[in-house]
Design a protein around this motif. Structure first.
Motif, PDB file in Angstrom:
ATOM      1  N   UNK A  18     -18.942 -10.916  -1.944  1.00 20.57           N
ATOM      2  CA  UNK A  18     -18.163  -9.686  -2.106  1.00 20.57           C
ATOM      3  C   UNK A  18     -17.052  -9.695  -1.062  1.00 20.57           C
ATOM      4  N   UNK A  19     -15.812  -9.504  -1.513  1.00 22.49           N
ATOM      5  CA  UNK A  19     -14.698  -9.404  -0.562  1.00 22.49           C
ATOM      6  C   UNK A  19     -14.587  -8.009   0.024  1.00 22.49           C
ATOM      7  N   UNK A  20     -14.874  -7.002  -0.776  1.00 22.40           N
ATOM      8  CA  UNK A  20     -14.816  -5.640  -0.274  1.00 22.40           C
ATOM      9  C   UNK A  20     -14.619  -4.634  -1.382  1.00 22.40           C
ATOM     10  N   UNK A  21     -14.493  -3.375  -0.978  1.00 18.72           N
ATOM     11  CA  UNK A  21     -14.296  -2.271  -1.910  1.00 18.72           C
ATOM     12  C   UNK A  21     -12.946  -1.629  -1.650  1.00 18.72           C
ATOM     13  N   UNK A  22     -12.408  -0.992  -2.681  1.00 14.52           N
ATOM     14  CA  UNK A  22     -11.136  -0.300  -2.551  1.00 14.52           C
ATOM     15  C   UNK A  22     -11.082   0.847  -3.539  1.00 14.52           C
ATOM     16  N   UNK A  23     -10.247   1.809  -3.241  1.00 14.16           N
ATOM     17  CA  UNK A  23     -10.026   2.949  -4.114  1.00 14.16           C
ATOM     18  C   UNK A  23      -9.039   2.530  -5.192  1.00 14.16           C
ATOM     19  N   UNK A  24      -9.411   2.687  -6.454  1.00 14.31           N
ATOM     20  CA  UNK A  24      -8.555   2.250  -7.557  1.00 14.31           C
ATOM     21  C   UNK A  24      -7.201   2.957  -7.551  1.00 14.31           C
ATOM     22  N   UNK A  25      -7.123   4.120  -6.937  1.00 14.25           N
ATOM     23  CA  UNK A  25      -5.848   4.845  -6.860  1.00 14.25           C
ATOM     24  C   UNK A  25      -4.893   4.191  -5.862  1.00 14.25           C
ATOM     25  N   UNK A  26      -5.422   3.383  -4.951  1.00 14.00           N
ATOM     26  CA  UNK A  26      -4.606   2.746  -3.917  1.00 14.00           C
ATOM     27  C   UNK A  26      -4.754   1.229  -4.030  1.00 14.00           C
ATOM     28  N   UNK A  27      -3.934   0.603  -4.877  1.00 10.11           N
ATOM     29  CA  UNK A  27      -4.045  -0.831  -5.146  1.00 10.11           C
ATOM     30  C   UNK A  27      -3.643  -1.687  -3.942  1.00 10.11           C
ATOM     31  N   UNK A  28      -3.001  -1.109  -2.925  1.00  4.47           N
ATOM     32  CA  UNK A  28      -2.642  -1.883  -1.736  1.00  4.47           C
ATOM     33  C   UNK A  28      -3.879  -2.489  -1.090  1.00  4.47           C
ATOM     34  N   UNK A  29      -4.967  -1.744  -1.069  1.00  3.57           N
ATOM     35  CA  UNK A  29      -6.210  -2.266  -0.487  1.00  3.57           C
ATOM     36  C   UNK A  29      -6.745  -3.440  -1.290  1.00  3.57           C
ATOM     37  N   UNK A  30      -6.551  -3.426  -2.600  1.00  2.00           N
ATOM     38  CA  UNK A  30      -6.961  -4.551  -3.444  1.00  2.00           C
ATOM     39  C   UNK A  30      -6.225  -5.818  -3.018  1.00  2.00           C
ATOM     40  N   UNK A  31      -4.912  -5.712  -2.868  1.00  2.00           N
ATOM     41  CA  UNK A  31      -4.121  -6.888  -2.487  1.00  2.00           C
ATOM     42  C   UNK A  31      -4.411  -7.313  -1.055  1.00  2.00           C
ATOM     43  N   UNK A  32      -4.748  -6.383  -0.197  1.00  2.00           N
ATOM     44  CA  UNK A  32      -5.137  -6.730   1.173  1.00  2.00           C
ATOM     45  C   UNK A  32      -6.427  -7.548   1.187  1.00  2.00           C
ATOM     46  N   UNK A  33      -7.357  -7.205   0.288  1.00  2.00           N
ATOM     47  CA  UNK A  33      -8.603  -7.976   0.202  1.00  2.00           C
ATOM     48  C   UNK A  33      -8.309  -9.414  -0.241  1.00  2.00           C
ATOM     49  N   UNK A  34      -7.417  -9.577  -1.219  1.00  2.00           N
ATOM     50  CA  UNK A  34      -7.060 -10.922  -1.679  1.00  2.00           C
ATOM     51  C   UNK A  34      -6.351 -11.695  -0.569  1.00  2.00           C
ATOM     52  N   UNK A  35      -5.439 -11.030   0.143  1.00  2.00           N
ATOM     53  CA  UNK A  35      -4.734 -11.690   1.228  1.00  2.00           C
ATOM     54  C   UNK A  35      -5.694 -12.126   2.340  1.00  2.00           C
ATOM     55  N   UNK A  36      -6.739 -11.351   2.581  1.00  3.28           N
ATOM     56  CA  UNK A  36      -7.706 -11.717   3.617  1.00  3.28           C
ATOM     57  C   UNK A  36      -8.468 -13.002   3.239  1.00  3.28           C
ATOM     58  N   UNK A  37      -8.442 -13.341   1.951  1.00  2.00           N
ATOM     59  CA  UNK A  37      -9.109 -14.555   1.480  1.00  2.00           C
ATOM     60  C   UNK A  37      -8.112 -15.708   1.299  1.00  2.00           C
ATOM     61  N   UNK A  38      -6.853 -15.497   1.704  1.00  2.00           N
ATOM     62  CA  UNK A  38      -5.867 -16.573   1.658  1.00  2.00           C
ATOM     63  C   UNK A  38      -4.945 -16.562   0.459  1.00  2.00           C
ATOM     64  N   UNK A  39      -5.011 -15.545  -0.381  1.00  2.00           N
ATOM     65  CA  UNK A  39      -4.111 -15.440  -1.529  1.00  2.00           C
ATOM     66  C   UNK A  39      -2.804 -14.819  -1.070  1.00  2.00           C
ATOM     67  N   UNK A  40      -1.736 -15.362  -1.520  1.00  2.92           N
ATOM     68  CA  UNK A  40      -0.499 -14.668  -1.215  1.00  2.92           C
ATOM     69  C   UNK A  40       0.560 -15.507  -0.698  1.00  2.92           C
TER      70      UNK A  40
END
Length: 79
Positions: free
Chosen positions: A57-79
Motif C-alpha cells: 500500500x502506498x497510502x490513502x488520499x481524499x478523492x476530492x484532492x487528487x494532489x495527494x494521489x500524485x504525491x503518493x506516485x511521486x514518492x514511489x519514483x513516478x514523475x
C-alpha cells in the motif's frame, strides 16, 4: 478515503511481461478497484486482460484532492 496500492503485473493485455512490470491500483473507500495505472502513472483499461499481485500500500488520499494521489506516485519514483 481512496487508497493506492503498488502492483506487479503477471499478465498485461493478456501477455506475460518479459521483465518485472509494476503499476498501481486505485481502490475506493469500500475496497473496490476503480482504476489501474501503468508504471508511469498513466491510466490503463481495467478490463484489458490483466492479472497482478499486490506489492504494498502506498497510502490513502481524499478523492476530492487528487494532489495527494500524485504525491503518493511521486514518492514511489513516478514523475
Amino acid at each position: 478515503m481512496n487508497r493506492v496500492d503498488k502492483i506487479r503485473f503477471t499478465l498485461l493485455y493478456n501477455e506475460t511481461p518479459e521483465a518485472s512490470c509494476y503499476g498501481y491500483m486505485e481502490l475506493n473507500r469500500d475496497g473496490h478497484m476503480i482504476a489501474l495505472y501503468n508504471k508511469y502513472g498513466e491510466e490503463i483499461d481495467m478490463h484489458g486482460g490483466h492479472e497482478f499481485v499486490r506489492i504494498r500500500v502506498l497510502g490513502k488520499f481524499d478523492d476530492e484532492d487528487r494532489d495527494n494521489f500524485y504525491s503518493l506516485l511521486e514518492s514511489d519514483g513516478v514523475g
